[in-house]
Design an enzyme around this catalytic site. Structure first.
Site, PDB file in Angstrom:
ATOM      1  N   THR A 112       0.881  -1.186   0.000  1.00 25.47           N
ATOM      2  CA  THR A 112       0.000   0.000   0.000  1.00 25.47           C
ATOM      3  C   THR A 112       0.913   1.228   0.000  1.00 25.47           C
ATOM      4  OG1 THR A 112      -0.215  -0.143   2.413  1.00 25.47           O
ATOM      5  CG2 THR A 112      -1.981  -1.105   1.093  1.00 25.47           C
TER       6      THR A 112
ATOM      7  N   ASN B 141      -0.013  10.456   5.776  1.00 26.94           N
ATOM      8  CA  ASN B 141      -1.268  10.072   6.416  1.00 26.94           C
ATOM      9  C   ASN B 141      -2.357  11.122   6.303  1.00 26.94           C
ATOM     10  OD1 ASN B 141      -1.061   7.326   7.554  1.00 26.94           O
ATOM     11  ND2 ASN B 141       0.836   8.210   8.339  1.00 26.94           N
TER      12      ASN B 141
ATOM     13  N   SER C 223      -6.224  10.933  -0.886  1.00 29.08           N
ATOM     14  CA  SER C 223      -6.395  11.875  -2.006  1.00 29.08           C
ATOM     15  C   SER C 223      -5.788  11.321  -3.284  1.00 29.08           C
ATOM     16  CB  SER C 223      -5.773  13.212  -1.657  1.00 29.08           C
ATOM     17  OG  SER C 223      -4.395  13.049  -1.422  1.00 29.08           O
TER      18      SER C 223
ATOM     19  N   THR D  70      -1.760  -1.778   9.015  1.00 33.32           N
ATOM     20  CA  THR D  70      -2.051  -3.138   8.579  1.00 33.32           C
ATOM     21  C   THR D  70      -0.762  -3.801   8.155  1.00 33.32           C
ATOM     22  OG1 THR D  70      -4.323  -2.881   7.931  1.00 33.32           O
ATOM     23  CG2 THR D  70      -3.058  -4.529   6.767  1.00 33.32           C
TER      24      THR D  70
END
Lengths: 404, 404
Positions: free
Chosen positions: B153, B399, B404, B191
Site C-alpha cells: 500500500t 497520512n 487523495s 495493517t
C-alpha cells in the site's frame, strides 16, 4: 495557530495573591521567564503532581515543601524543566527556594518551585538568582496576566480565566487561574502547569477535595490521570482574604462548580493551543460499562496518530476512528451496538456503517474548526468527555526544532 | 526514504507454492493489486490474526475458513481493507473466495481472503472478480517477487526474504516470506500482512507452534502483541512437497530459528520502510522484572511522539527518553538503578545523568541512520527488544493525504 483562542484581556485580581515576573534569560533572553506568587499567612494550598517515575527535581521539592503545610510562595520558571538533572537538580531547586525565602522573610520550605522547558539540562542558577531578587521587589495583585505570559514555553497564547461566585448571603468570591502547556498530541508528555487562586478562606482538606473534584472533568480529561510528564502540576490556593467557606456550606457546590468550569476553560485552552493544532475535537464517549472504560476508549482515539492526521486533513476517514475504538483495551468488547457520529452526522449504528451516510456530510463536519466525535458503546451508562487536537506538519516542526 | 532497505533481488521458489498477481484497479489503476497463493493438497497452514474488536471482514472470513482445516489458497488485495464494511463486507469477501474457489476447483471455504488499504469503503467487486479470473490462470512458483509488489500500500519497497535450512541427513528445506506494512508510528494501527511458506511437510499443530514462537521476536516486537489493526495477519504455510519435519526432530530447532530469523527480517523491513522514516531504532530493554515489563517500557518509548520527533531531528534530547521511561506502566518503579545509553554513549547511570556525558557524543550517535537506545531498569532479568522508526514531516504528509 491556536484554535479559537485568544489571550485574556484581563484577569481579576485575587485579594491577597500577589505576582511578580522577571527575566532570567533561562533559555534565551528577551522576555520574562520567571514568576513568583506570594500568598498571605492566612493562605491554604492544595496541589496535584505528575506520577512520572522521573518526576523532576522541582516536583520533588514542591511535594516535600507542601507536606509541611506552611507553603506561602510559588516560584515558577519556563525554559528549563530541571528534570533528569539528578542530585544537582534537587540542590538547584532548593537553592532557588532559599534565595526567594530569604528575600521574602520566609523559610526555604515555604517556597514551592515549578519548572517547565527542556529536560536534562542544569538550571542557569546565577541568572535565576539575580531574577529572584527582582521578583521579590515587584509583587502586585494585578500581576496575573504578566505571570500567564512568563510561564509559557511553546504556548502561542497566554492562558488565564477568572470567575466570580456569589456563595450566598451577598458574599462574593473570586477565582483566577493561569496555565501553560501545548504539547498535546500525547498530553501525558506535555508539561502542564496551572495555578489557581481564590480569596475565600478554605481549610486545606476541603481545598484539596475541591481541586481533585475539579481535575476529573478538566485537566484529567486532556491528560491521562496524572501519570503524565516529569513536571506536571496544578496548584489551588485560597488566600483567606475573603469570606470563609467550607464543604458543608450551601455555597460550596457553587464554588466547586465555578472552579471546575474555570479549570475546564484552562484545560481546553491548552488543547486549543496544542502544538500545531488546527482543530479542537471533543470525544464524547457514552454507553460504556463505567467511566474508566469510556476514558480508555476516548484516550485511545485521542492518541491515535492516524485519527489525528485525518483530522488535520479534514478527511472523514472514519475507518481510522473505528479501528482506534476497536483496539481500545475493553474487556469482552462486541461491536454490535457501537454507534459513532461526527456532530450530527451518523457514521456507524449497531456496529454497521450507516446506509445513508454520505462522505460529503462527514467532510462538512471535519472542515469545522471544532466538532465532536461521539462514540456510544451500547453496553452501559459510563461516560467520559475528552478534548484533543489534530496532528499537523507544524507539530513535527515544533518538536523537531524545539531545542534549536 | 526507507532506511537501509532495498527490495529483494530474488526470492527462492518454495516447491508446491504458486503465486499469481493481477490488476483490479481497486484504488487506482496502473499496478497489480491482487495476488493469489495456491497450495497443494498436502499443505498445512497456521495463522495469527488481529485482535481488534472491529476485525475486518476478510479477517473474520479467513478465521472461519481456517477453522475447517482444509484451506488451500490465499487471496490478497491491496488498496481497500474491506474493514468497517458491515454485513456487506462479509458478503463481498465470501464472494471473492467463491469466485476463486470455482476457478481453482475448490470449495469457497478453502480460500482465505486478506485485504489491506482504506477502511470503510466497499470493495469494487466487479473489477476484483475479473482480476480473479486472471489470477487463476497465471500461477507460478516463481511468483513471490511479483506478489510482494502487489500487496504493497504505502510501502515504498517490496519486502521479502528467503532462507535455506539443512535439517540433517542432507535434507534441505526452503523458507520464503513476503510482507507489507509501513504505518509504523504506532505499529498497532498499521495493517501488516505477511505470508511465509516452506516446502517441509509439517503437521498443523507443530506449524502453529513454530509460527507463534517466531512471532514473539519479530512481528510482535514491532507491534503490540496482536491487538493491532483491523486487518493484521501473518500466515505460515507448509506445502509438504519437501521433507517431513516434526517438533520432535533434531532439525526442528534449526527450522524454528530460520523461521524466526526470516520473520525478523520481514518485520524489520516494515520498520525500515516506516512511513516517512529516516531512522531505524532498536530499543533494547534489560533489567526488567519480566519480559512483559520490558516490552511495556520499550513500547512506551517507541510510541512517544516526542522521542520520535527528537530522533527525526537527530537531537540528543534524551530527557524525552527518560520522561517516556518514567511514564511507562511499571509497578513500584524506582529510577535509582536505571541506566540509559545511545549505542556506546552512556546518558544515565543509577538514575542520574552521567557526569562525563557530552552532548556532541549523543548527537554523533543520533546522526546515524541506525542506532540502539539501551535501557536497563536494574530490577531483574527480563528483556525485550523493540524496533521502531522516527516521526517526520513525511509521516504527516503521507497520512494526511492518504486518500487523495
Amino acid at each position: 495557530m491556536a484554535v479559537n483562542l485568544i489571550a485574556p484581556a484581563r484577569l481579576e485580581a485575587v485579594p491577597g495573591a500577589r505576582w511578580a515576573v522577571a527575566e532570567a534569560a533561562i533559555k534565551k533572553p528577551g522576555r520574562p521567564d520567571m514568576a513568583l506568587l506570594l500568598l498571605p499567612e492566612t493562605a491554604t494550598l492544595a496541589g496535584v503532581f505528575t506520577r512520572n517515575a522521573f518526576a523532576a527535581a522541582p516536583v520533588r521539592v514542591a511535594q516535600q515543601h507542601m507536606a509541611t503545610g506552611r507553603a506561602r510562595a510559588l516560584l515558577v520558571n519556563s525554559g528549563n524543566a530541571n528534570a533528569g538533572t539528578g542530585r544537582g537538580g534537587l540542590a538547584d531547586a532548593q537553592a532557588c527556594c532559599a534565595r526567594a525565602a530569604e528575600l521574602l522573610g520566609l523559610d526555604a520550605e515555604q517556597v514551592l518551585p515549578f519548572s517547565t522547558g527542556v529536560i536534562g539540562q542544569a538550571l542557569p542558577l546565577d541568572r535565576m538568582q539575580g531574577a529572584i531578587d527582582t521578583l521579590a521587589s515587584g509583587l502586585d495583585e494585578d500581576g496575573w496576566l504578566a505571570a500567564a505570559d512568563a510561564i509559557r514555553t511553546t504556548d502561542t497564547v497566554a492562558k488565564g480565566a477568572s470567575r466570580a461566585v456569589d456563595i450566598g448571603s451577598g458574599q462574593r468570591i473570586v477565582l483566577t487561574g493561569i496555565a501553560k502547556g501545548s504539547g498535546m498530541i500525547r498530553p501525558d508528555m506535555a508539561t502542564m502547569l496551572a495555578f489557581i487562586a481564590t480569596d475565600a478562606a478554605i481549610d486545606s482538606d476541603d481545598l484539596d477535595a475541591a481541586l481533585r473534584a475539579a481535575m476529573a472533568d478538566s485537566f484529567n480529561a486532556i491528560s491521562v490521570d496524572g501519570d503524565t510528564s516529569t513536571n506536571d502540576a496544578c496548584m489551588l490556593c485560597a488566600t483567606g482574604a475573603g469570606p470563609g467557606l467550607s464543604a458543608s456550606d450551601s455555597g460550596w457546590p457553587l464554588f466547586v462548580s465555578a472552579l471546575t468550569d474555570l479549570a475546564r476553560e484552562l484545560a481546553q485552552a491548552i488543547v486549543r493551543d496544542g502544538e500545531g493544532a488546527t482543530r479542537f475535537i471533543t470525544l464524547a464517549v457514552t454507553g460504556a460499562r463505567d467511566p474508566e472504560e469510556a476514558r480508555e476508549v476516548g484516550f485511545t482515539v485521542a492518541h491515535s496518530p492516524l485519527v489525528k492526521t485525518a483530522c488535520f486533513a479534514g478527511d472523514p476517514n472514519w475507518g481510522r476512528i473505528l479501528a482506534a475504538v476497536g483496539r481500545a483495551r475493553v474487556a469482552d468488547f462486541s461491536i454490535d451496538r457501537v454507534a459513532i457520529a461526527l456532530d450530527d452526522v451518523a457514521l456507524v449504528a449497531d456496529g454497521e456503517p450507516c446506509a445513508d451516510y454520505a462522505e460529503a456530510d462527514g467532510a462538512a463536519v471535519m472542515a469545522r474548526s471544532e466538532y465532536t466525535i461521539a462514540i456510544d458503546l451500547g453496553r452501559g451508562s459510563g461516560e467520559a468527555t475528552i478534548w484533543t487536537s489534530d496532528l499537523s506538519y507544524e507539530y513535527v516542526r515544533i518538536n523537531a526544532e524545539y531545542r534549536s
